[in-house]
Design a protein around this motif. Structure first.
Motif, PDB file in Angstrom:
ATOM      1  N   GLN A  59       0.835  -1.207   0.000  1.00 41.92           N
ATOM      2  CA  GLN A  59       0.000   0.000   0.000  1.00 41.92           C
ATOM      3  C   GLN A  59       0.867   1.252   0.000  1.00 41.92           C
ATOM      4  N   ARG A  90       7.076  -4.547  -7.204  1.00 41.60           N
ATOM      5  CA  ARG A  90       7.180  -3.144  -6.809  1.00 41.60           C
ATOM      6  C   ARG A  90       8.013  -2.342  -7.819  1.00 41.60           C
ATOM      7  N   LYS A 128       9.053   8.045  -7.401  1.00 42.30           N
ATOM      8  CA  LYS A 128       8.136   7.996  -8.532  1.00 42.30           C
ATOM      9  C   LYS A 128       8.892   7.638  -9.803  1.00 42.30           C
ATOM     10  N   LEU A 147       6.231  -0.484 -10.476  1.00 40.29           N
ATOM     11  CA  LEU A 147       5.422   0.677 -10.096  1.00 40.29           C
ATOM     12  C   LEU A 147       6.265   1.907  -9.783  1.00 40.29           C
ATOM     13  N   THR A 181       3.158   5.532  -6.263  1.00 34.94           N
ATOM     14  CA  THR A 181       2.775   5.407  -7.674  1.00 34.94           C
ATOM     15  C   THR A 181       1.626   6.342  -8.018  1.00 34.94           C
ATOM     16  N   ASP A 182       0.667   6.470  -7.110  1.00 38.12           N
ATOM     17  CA  ASP A 182      -0.507   7.312  -7.361  1.00 38.12           C
ATOM     18  C   ASP A 182      -0.221   8.798  -7.201  1.00 38.12           C
ATOM     19  N   GLY A 183       0.989   9.151  -6.774  1.00 37.75           N
ATOM     20  CA  GLY A 183       1.346  10.554  -6.647  1.00 37.75           C
ATOM     21  C   GLY A 183       0.963  11.169  -5.321  1.00 37.75           C
ATOM     22  N   VAL A 184       0.480  10.355  -4.375  1.00 37.78           N
ATOM     23  CA  VAL A 184       0.165  10.896  -3.052  1.00 37.78           C
ATOM     24  C   VAL A 184       1.455  11.344  -2.362  1.00 37.78           C
ATOM     25  N   GLN A 239       2.121   1.780  -3.454  1.00 39.06           N
ATOM     26  CA  GLN A 239       1.035   2.202  -4.348  1.00 39.06           C
ATOM     27  C   GLN A 239       0.754   3.694  -4.193  1.00 39.06           C
ATOM     28  N   MET A 240       0.874   4.219  -3.003  1.00 36.56           N
ATOM     29  CA  MET A 240       0.632   5.648  -2.788  1.00 36.56           C
ATOM     30  C   MET A 240       1.705   6.501  -3.462  1.00 36.56           C
TER      31      MET A 240
END
Length: 923
Positions: A521, A544, A771, A547, A527-530, A524-525
């Motif tokens: 998780q 991983r 990223k 990503l 990757t999502d730009g968070v 993933q954050m």
């Protein structure tokens, strides 16, 4: 000598000639070709001269077109779509078989549609828009490479220097937009990208240009790609210099528009100073006799550029095509278009336009042309574009424009000019390619980094796991400061010191604080730009890596199997029931008891008297023989007997405890574990523990195919120890734990009674996640390598992971069922108390007797000659006398005291007798 010919063969040949070659085929005296382009432009001025020179040379060559004259008709498009279209129609009225031009890609789109409708070849030497494709415009040919080709060279240059993000500045028209689109496609192939685009109108004023460039400064990348049409004013560099953008931090790369501009004008030193450090492309024109002849012919014209050479070759290419057409007996005829006859009566008079009847045949002949022109080989490939040329890499400094290398599609970069096109196989290793020294903006020779964190940029948001176990690696302090700390954090901070620019950042913990977070998780954050990055004990695994971009590993890891320890080495198993400290105390106890018993028995027991060697042997054997049998020497003194009673009781307890503990160890030793590694663990059905939130669960289930029901999530070292001690038969227990090596090393340093079995597997490493395509990932990898060359990494490891035990700790680990000194603390205190009491009683008795003895000596009438007047000497003699007194037999001392008591008179002779009796023999 006559030659006989069969009449039938002669008649057949005559018929074939009549059918193939029309009787009325005649070579025309003049063939017209048209040209429409902007006369008053950088490329147009040079191209006009080159086209005229080419027509002159063709007509002067008797091997081409023979008696047919090639005539060139030109119209000025003025870089305008309307004027270009109008000029094309003007030329069509004059019966042209083919048309050359235009230079502008925007005009080329429109005229290509006209060529498609009226079926005449349109050949451009300067329209490089990649979207002018053969599918959409089947009658469009191009004798110069399209922009996709030079964008491939430019991206190879970007990749050669390791830059990953660029900013594109381009003209907002078909040339600029479609060229940058091709650049984007080529960058994607190299895992790079355009991070920001700056479209500019050709009519933009200085304020618009300034605002656009100034806005781009807030973006991190500092590599600028410039793609325009030739600009004699070079305004973009004037503005960049005013904005302090021609410094060592920046990189300016230009497509071949810059070289065309510089080659077509006489640049002064002021212009070169503005361009210092700019790197660009120039089409490579191989040296040949044709080039030298052309240069001598037009030496008065200094505006020649690569596109002028292509214009020259274009005329020759069309001449060769017409020659092939005429050689096949095709007539040059024109007719009116039925489509345009409907326009009769309009003011445009389109009905007067004629088109070449054999336009499609001429197109086929042109596509088959293959010759060596002054610009190189002229041969069409796929997409009806001429096969791509090589490029020179040019660099501008204060002294002029210099060629620092060459690029070819198959050979890559080289310092020397490629001999033949496509003669080499391109290597996949950038290290095999070379370029000369380049002067970058600011005048330096060191390659710019190409990326910075702008002052206006927000701090880097870095997510870190809020661990509740193994907090030595990374966690958040639970006090009011909430500071993020740990081994991984210290490594990141120290590595950041080796990054050659400032990186503002903030740590943000992730997790509920009750259990360790799920690391997938966390990735993933990012990757999502968070978040911009993730720092912690993050394992680098393939899922991983798809990503995010990982840095160089800063810690090597691998999965290991841990089980309860059953040591197979039984060489010193008899020592295991007691700890080393307890063994030492027992040994000292034997020696102390030996000394105490000897002191108590020496004056009254003949077995403890004699020569010193005999007394020492007797003393030691007496003490140690109490372990096995009755001693040969009996104790006479009551104090000695009291000490022996307490000692034998303590010895009995120690012996019984030793026997019981050794029996337990030997019993466990006979129960070997069936788990010898991951293979045996995989083949069994026993429950297995793993650390919750890590990739271990994914690996055990998906890669090794273990049932999820067998896997037990554990969250701390306490749970590890509890589960292993419960074993596989109890609820919540496990037979083994699979986890990464750093965690297990920390667990074994804190807990005893467990061991690693088998070899480590699934070798991985821990890295920092960023990223995708983040330049910081590359810079941090370099920083970690530099950090590993220092001792700082070992110091950080020692600080966090070696608080209790480390690699250099003692090899002896106490067994979990060993007996410690504290287990017998009470017995030892009793034994010590009685032994010390007995010794004190004995000493007090000796002092009392010695005082009586000294008093008796003072009553003697004979003086002691040996007495000294010095106090210190008298004290020493007193001590020696006391030791000698203690060494006397108890019986002799008592006999002397009895005789002294029996003497009630002061007879001097009696006193002498008593004194003589004190001289007893010492055995």
């Amino acid at each position: 000598m006559g030659l006989g010919v069969d009449p039938f063969v002669a008649i057949t040949a005559l018929i074939l000639v009549i059918l193939v070659v029309p009787m009325d085929c005649q070579r025309p005296q003049v063939v017209n070709i048209g040209a429409v382009f902007a006369f008053d432009s950088v490329i147009g001025r040079a191209a006009k001269v080159a086209l005229e020179a080419a027509v002159s040379d063709v007509n002067a060559d008797p091997t081409v077109l023979k008696q047919t004259e090639l005539r060139l008709l030109m119209e000025d498009s003025a870089c305008n779509v309307f004027r270009g279209s109008f000029g094309a129609f003007e030329l069509l009225e004059k019966e042209v078989v083919a048309m050359i031009g235009p230079i502008s890609s925007s005009v080329a789109h429109t005229i290509s549609d006209i060529a498609k409708g009226l079926h005449f070849p349109l050949v451009s030497f300067a329209a490089t828009d990649p979207t002018l494709s053969a599918l959409q415009f089947p009658f469009f040919l191009r004798t110069t490479p399209n922009d996709a080709h030079q964008m491939s060279a430019l991206v190879d240059l970007i990749n050669f220097y390791g830059w990953k993000e660029v900013i594109s500045v381009y003209s907002d028209d078909e040339l600029g937009r479609n060229g940058v689109s091709a650049l984007d496609d080529e960058l994607y192939k190299k895992r790079s990208r355009i991070s920001y685009k700056v479209p500019l109108s050709v009519h933009s004023d200085e304020k618009v240009l300034t605002d656009a460039l100034n806005k781009s400064k807030s973006i991190g990348p500092r590599v600028y790609i410039l793609h325009f049409g030739p600009d004699p004013l070079l305004r973009i560099f004037d503005i960049a210099q005013k904005l302090q953008m021609m410094t060592h931090e920046y990189v300016w790369l230009a497509t071949d528009w810059l070289s065309v501009t510089l080659d077509s004008s006489l640049s002064d030193k002021g212009a070169l100073k503005r361009l210092e450090g700019v790197v660009g492309l120039r089409q490579h024109i191989p040296e040949s006799a044709k080039v030298q002849h052309f240069a001598q012919k037009l030496q008065s014209n200094r505006s020649m550029n690569a596109y002028a050479f292509h214009a020259y070759d274009t005329v020759w290419m069309i001449a060769y095509g017409i020659e092939k057409l005429l050689n096949e007996g095709i007539n040059i005829t024109f007719s009116y278009s039925e489509k345009l006859l409907h326009a009769r009566g309009t003011k445009l008079h389109l009905e007067k336009i004629k088109f070449f009847n054999s336009g499609e045949l001429l197109l086929e002949k042109l596509l088959k042309v293959n010759f060596t022109g002054i610009a190189g080989q002229v041969q069409f490939g796929s997409g009806r574009n001429v096969i791509g040329c090589d490029y020179e890499i040019i660099n501008v400094d204060k002294t002029g424009v210099h060629t620092v290398g060459f690029w070819s599609e198959n050979g890559g970069f080289s310092v020397g000019a490629p001999k033949t096109r496509h003669s080499q196989k391109k290597t996949s290793f950038v290290s095999d390619e070379k370029l000369g020294d380049i002067t970058w903006p600011g005048g330096g020779r060191e390659k710019p980094r190409g990326w910075v964190i702008a002052d206006s940029a927000d701090p880097l948001k870095i997510v870190v796991p809020r661990r509740v176990s193994f907090v030595e690696f990374v966690t958040e302090e639970k006090n009011s400061s909430h500071r993020i700390q740990g081994f991984c954090i210290d490594v990141f901070i120290e590595a950041l010191k080796f990054v050659p620019y400032s990186v503002p950042y903030i740590f943000e913990p992730f997790g509920n604080g009750h259990s360790s977070p799920n690391y997938n998780q966390l990735i993933q954050m990012v990757t999502d730009g968070v978040y911009d990055a993730a720092v912690g004990d993050i394992a680098i695994v393939p899922s991983r890596s798809k990503l995010v971009d990982f840095s160089q590993p800063y810690a090597s890891t691998g999965l290991v199997v841990v089980i309860p320890a059953n040591d197979d080495n039984a060489t010193w198993i008899f020592l295991r029931p007691f700890t080393i400290r307890l063994w030492c105390v027992v040994l000292v106890s034997f020696l102390v008891i030996a000394v105490v018993i000897w002191i108590l028995e020496h004056r009254i027991n003949e077995d403890f008297r004699g020569p010193p060697r005999r007394q020492l042997t007797t003393m030691i054997l007496f003490s140690f023989s109490t372990l096995f049998k009755r001693n040969q020497e009996d104790t006479i003194s009551n104090l000695a007997r009291l000490v022996m009673i307490v000692w034998l009781f303590l010895l009995m307890v120690l012996t019984a405890s030793y026997t019981a503990n050794l029996t337990s160890i030997l019993t466990v030793q006979q129960l070997p574990s069936a788990i010898t590694g991951i293979d045996s663990l995989r083949a069994s059905e026993v429950p297995i523990g793993y650390q919750a939130g890590t990739f271990t669960l994914e690996y055990l289930t998906y890669s090794l195919g273990m049932a999820r029901s067998r896997l037990v999530p554990l969250d701390s070292t306490v749970e590890y120890e509890k589960a292993l001690k419960l074993g596989p038969t109890n609820w919540g227990g496990v037979a083994a734990i699979v986890d990464e090596l750093p965690y297990i090393e920390l667990f074994l340093a804190e807990r005893t009674g467990f061991k690693i079995v088998g070899e480590p597997f699934m070798h991985r490493g821990w890295g920092f996640a960023f990223k995708r395509d983040s330049p910081l990932a590359i810079d941090m990898s370099t920083a970690i390598l530099k950090l590993s060359e220092t001792r700082k990494l070992q110091e950080i490891r020692k600080k966090w992971l070696c608080k209790k035990n480390c690699a250099e700790k003692s090899k002896w680990n106490p067994e979990p069922n060993q007996l410690h000194l504290k287990s017998f603390k009470g017995l030892y205190l009793v034994c010590i108390a009685i032994t010390v009491s007995a010794f004190i009683v004995f000493v007090l008795r000796m002092i009392r007797q010695f005082v009586r003895y000294r008093r008796m000596e003072r009553t003697c009438s004979l003086p002691r000659a040996s007495w000294s007047s010095s106090p210190s000497m008298r004290l020493r003699e007193l001590v020696f006398d006391f030791v000698e007194f203690v060494d006397e037999k108890e019986e002799a001392i008592k006999r002397m005291f009895r005789r002294s008591d029996d003497s009630n008179n002061n007879n001097p002779s009696h006193v002498g007798e008593v004194q003589a009796d004190t001289e007893v023999p010492r055995n």
